[in-house]
Design a protein around this motif. Structure first.
Motif, PDB file in Angstrom:
ATOM      1  N   LEU A  71       4.656  28.277  15.085  1.00 25.62           N
ATOM      2  CA  LEU A  71       4.202  28.006  16.469  1.00 25.62           C
ATOM      3  C   LEU A  71       3.662  28.978  17.387  1.00 25.62           C
ATOM      4  CD1 LEU A  71       7.415  25.715  17.558  1.00 25.62           C
ATOM      5  CD2 LEU A  71       4.897  25.230  16.843  1.00 25.62           C
ATOM      6  N   LEU A  72       4.475  30.496  17.047  1.00 27.84           N
ATOM      7  CA  LEU A  72       3.990  31.768  17.551  1.00 27.84           C
ATOM      8  C   LEU A  72       2.391  31.925  16.847  1.00 27.84           C
ATOM      9  CD1 LEU A  72       4.652  34.166  19.458  1.00 27.84           C
ATOM     10  CD2 LEU A  72       5.466  35.236  17.475  1.00 27.84           C
ATOM     11  N   PHE A  73       2.315  31.972  15.736  1.00 26.23           N
ATOM     12  CA  PHE A  73       0.888  31.926  15.315  1.00 26.23           C
ATOM     13  C   PHE A  73      -0.131  31.126  16.097  1.00 26.23           C
ATOM     14  CE2 PHE A  73      -2.540  31.175  12.141  1.00 26.23           C
ATOM     15  CZ  PHE A  73      -3.088  32.214  12.105  1.00 26.23           C
ATOM     16  N   GLY A  74       0.155  29.807  16.090  1.00 27.01           N
ATOM     17  CA  GLY A  74      -0.703  28.885  16.711  1.00 27.01           C
ATOM     18  C   GLY A  74      -0.750  29.090  18.245  1.00 27.01           C
ATOM     19  N   ALA A  75       0.047  29.627  19.079  1.00 29.09           N
ATOM     20  CA  ALA A  75       0.013  30.052  20.342  1.00 29.09           C
ATOM     21  C   ALA A  75      -0.974  31.233  20.621  1.00 29.09           C
ATOM     22  CB  ALA A  75       1.350  30.205  20.902  1.00 29.09           C
ATOM     23  N   ILE A  76      -0.718  32.047  19.608  1.00 28.57           N
ATOM     24  CA  ILE A  76      -1.592  33.416  19.774  1.00 28.57           C
ATOM     25  C   ILE A  76      -3.039  33.096  19.199  1.00 28.57           C
ATOM     26  CG2 ILE A  76      -2.020  35.603  18.476  1.00 28.57           C
ATOM     27  CD1 ILE A  76       1.100  36.033  18.379  1.00 28.57           C
ATOM     28  N   VAL A  77      -3.221  32.147  18.183  1.00 28.75           N
ATOM     29  CA  VAL A  77      -4.695  31.854  17.837  1.00 28.75           C
ATOM     30  C   VAL A  77      -5.321  31.169  19.156  1.00 28.75           C
ATOM     31  CG1 VAL A  77      -6.040  30.549  16.319  1.00 28.75           C
ATOM     32  CG2 VAL A  77      -4.329  32.170  15.483  1.00 28.75           C
ATOM     33  N   GLY A  78      -4.563  30.133  19.477  1.00 25.18           N
ATOM     34  CA  GLY A  78      -5.123  29.316  20.533  1.00 25.18           C
ATOM     35  C   GLY A  78      -5.207  30.294  21.826  1.00 25.18           C
ATOM     36  N   SER A  79      -4.487  31.014  22.335  1.00 21.08           N
ATOM     37  CA  SER A  79      -4.740  31.776  23.660  1.00 21.08           C
ATOM     38  C   SER A  79      -5.718  32.871  23.490  1.00 21.08           C
ATOM     39  CB  SER A  79      -3.456  32.222  24.179  1.00 21.08           C
ATOM     40  OG  SER A  79      -2.790  33.148  23.208  1.00 21.08           O
ATOM     41  N   GLY A  80      -5.768  33.373  22.392  1.00 23.58           N
ATOM     42  CA  GLY A  80      -6.849  34.397  21.802  1.00 23.58           C
ATOM     43  C   GLY A  80      -8.345  33.906  21.868  1.00 23.58           C
ATOM     44  N   THR A  81      -8.495  32.734  21.184  1.00 22.96           N
ATOM     45  CA  THR A  81      -9.618  31.834  21.490  1.00 22.96           C
ATOM     46  C   THR A  81     -10.032  31.582  22.895  1.00 22.96           C
ATOM     47  OG1 THR A  81      -8.967  31.169  19.138  1.00 22.96           O
ATOM     48  CG2 THR A  81     -11.086  30.135  20.465  1.00 22.96           C
ATOM     49  N   TYR A  82      -9.239  31.116  23.564  1.00 22.32           N
ATOM     50  CA  TYR A  82      -9.259  30.904  25.048  1.00 22.32           C
ATOM     51  C   TYR A  82      -9.937  32.167  25.652  1.00 22.32           C
ATOM     52  CZ  TYR A  82      -8.478  29.120  29.630  1.00 22.32           C
ATOM     53  OH  TYR A  82      -8.636  28.895  30.943  1.00 22.32           O
ATOM     54  N   LEU A  83      -9.251  33.305  25.640  1.00 22.62           N
ATOM     55  CA  LEU A  83      -9.511  34.474  26.091  1.00 22.62           C
ATOM     56  C   LEU A  83     -10.870  34.782  25.844  1.00 22.62           C
ATOM     57  CD1 LEU A  83      -6.152  36.490  26.138  1.00 22.62           C
ATOM     58  CD2 LEU A  83      -6.980  35.625  28.199  1.00 22.62           C
ATOM     59  N   TYR A  84     -11.133  34.868  24.582  1.00 21.25           N
ATOM     60  CA  TYR A  84     -12.449  35.403  23.995  1.00 21.25           C
ATOM     61  C   TYR A  84     -13.676  34.264  24.229  1.00 21.25           C
ATOM     62  CZ  TYR A  84     -15.860  36.353  20.237  1.00 21.25           C
ATOM     63  OH  TYR A  84     -17.152  36.852  19.761  1.00 21.25           O
ATOM     64  N   ASN A  85     -13.559  33.270  24.686  1.00 22.65           N
ATOM     65  CA  ASN A  85     -14.608  32.359  25.336  1.00 22.65           C
ATOM     66  C   ASN A  85     -14.704  32.598  26.712  1.00 22.65           C
ATOM     67  OD1 ASN A  85     -15.703  31.335  22.958  1.00 22.65           O
ATOM     68  ND2 ASN A  85     -13.871  30.220  22.659  1.00 22.65           N
ATOM     69  N   ARG A  86     -13.969  33.410  27.443  1.00 23.91           N
ATOM     70  CA  ARG A  86     -13.774  33.192  28.920  1.00 23.91           C
ATOM     71  C   ARG A  86     -15.266  34.120  29.433  1.00 23.91           C
ATOM     72  NH1 ARG A  86     -10.964  29.690  31.544  1.00 23.91           N
ATOM     73  NH2 ARG A  86     -11.390  30.952  33.393  1.00 23.91           N
ATOM     74  N   ARG A  87     -15.693  33.865  30.749  1.00 22.99           N
ATOM     75  CA  ARG A  87     -16.971  34.271  31.128  1.00 22.99           C
ATOM     76  C   ARG A  87     -16.702  35.685  31.364  1.00 22.99           C
ATOM     77  NH1 ARG A  87     -18.069  32.152  36.619  1.00 22.99           N
ATOM     78  NH2 ARG A  87     -18.050  30.176  35.345  1.00 22.99           N
ATOM     79  N   SER A 101      -9.218  39.899  23.672  1.00 24.77           N
ATOM     80  CA  SER A 101      -8.512  38.808  23.578  1.00 24.77           C
ATOM     81  C   SER A 101      -7.156  38.723  22.672  1.00 24.77           C
ATOM     82  CB  SER A 101      -9.476  37.396  23.216  1.00 24.77           C
ATOM     83  OG  SER A 101     -10.029  38.222  21.649  1.00 24.77           O
ATOM     84  N   GLY A 102      -7.348  39.546  21.652  1.00 27.70           N
ATOM     85  CA  GLY A 102      -6.138  39.494  20.595  1.00 27.70           C
ATOM     86  C   GLY A 102      -4.783  40.354  21.491  1.00 27.70           C
ATOM     87  N   VAL A 103      -5.239  41.245  21.959  1.00 27.85           N
ATOM     88  CA  VAL A 103      -4.249  42.033  22.741  1.00 27.85           C
ATOM     89  C   VAL A 103      -3.525  41.078  23.793  1.00 27.85           C
ATOM     90  CG1 VAL A 103      -3.544  43.883  24.075  1.00 27.85           C
ATOM     91  CG2 VAL A 103      -4.800  44.447  21.849  1.00 27.85           C
ATOM     92  N   GLY A 104      -4.368  40.452  24.679  1.00 31.84           N
ATOM     93  CA  GLY A 104      -4.204  39.588  25.667  1.00 31.84           C
ATOM     94  C   GLY A 104      -3.350  38.412  25.239  1.00 31.84           C
ATOM     95  N   SER A 105      -3.664  38.006  24.051  1.00 31.55           N
ATOM     96  CA  SER A 105      -2.767  36.814  23.700  1.00 31.55           C
ATOM     97  C   SER A 105      -1.571  37.158  22.894  1.00 31.55           C
ATOM     98  CB  SER A 105      -3.688  35.908  22.526  1.00 31.55           C
ATOM     99  OG  SER A 105      -4.049  36.711  21.446  1.00 31.55           O
ATOM    100  N   VAL A 106      -1.503  38.281  22.148  1.00 32.32           N
ATOM    101  CA  VAL A 106      -0.138  38.750  21.841  1.00 32.32           C
ATOM    102  C   VAL A 106       0.770  38.997  23.000  1.00 32.32           C
ATOM    103  CG1 VAL A 106       1.004  40.552  20.648  1.00 32.32           C
ATOM    104  CG2 VAL A 106      -1.095  39.484  19.437  1.00 32.32           C
TER     105      VAL A 106
END
Length: 166
Positions: A71-87, A101-106
């Motif tokens: 679950l933690l891995f899924g949350a990190i990947v999902g939030s990292g992908t979300y941050l990566y695609n932000r304007r 995005s990686g640091v932000g999601s972690v």
């Protein structure tokens, strides 16, 4: 008279089903990265909140750690992908986008786990109450961060149109 009522009801059901299927986006690489992975991250994040606040929801001790890690891995990947695609990150070089995005999601995910673990000590031992508090806090964190990122994106759009010759 009854026939017209039945037809309207059938049309309403068809309309509801049609609108439901239209809400799904056609699978392409872009929609998977911008929509489906972040959405699965939200599901993992909320399930993680329940898992941290109510550790008894998984009956077998053998699966508790692996489930939390998954679950933690899924949350990190999902939030990292979300941050990566932000304007706000579109102008950054690719390596920096990945790092930011990686640091932000972690930080977001581990900070949430820490907050839930601390709240768990202050909430009563009722599993139902702990689950509810975890879901409410998780939803609050997601909503607040989403609004913050929308605010930053809006400011970024304004900043790009203005000349900052100081």
């Amino acid at each position: 008279m009854a026939v017209n009522g039945e037809r309207r009801e059938q049309d309403d059901i068809r309309s509801l089903v049609s609108n439901y299927y239209r809400s799904f986006r056609s699978p392409s690489f872009q929609t998977v990265c911008r929509y489906y992975i972040p959405t699965s991250g939200v599901v993992s994040y909320l399930a993680l909140s329940v898992n941290v606040m109510n550790p008894n929801w998984i009956s077998s001790a053998a699966y508790k750690r692996s489930t939390t890690d998954f679950l933690l891995f899924g949350a990190i990947v999902g939030s990292g992908t979300y941050l990566y695609n932000r304007r706000v990150l579109t102008q950054a070089p690719t390596l920096n986008r990945v790092l930011y995005s990686g640091v932000g999601s972690v930080l977001f995910s581990f900070g949430s786990v820490l907050a839930w673990a601390i709240m768990r000590t202050y909430v009563s031992r009722s599993n139902a109450l702990c689950t509810a508090v975890g879901l409410v806090l998780g939803s609050f964190f997601l909503g607040t961060c989403g609004h913050f990122l929308a605010f930053v994106d809006a400011r970024t759009a304004c900043d790009n149109t203005e000349d900052h010759a100081e």
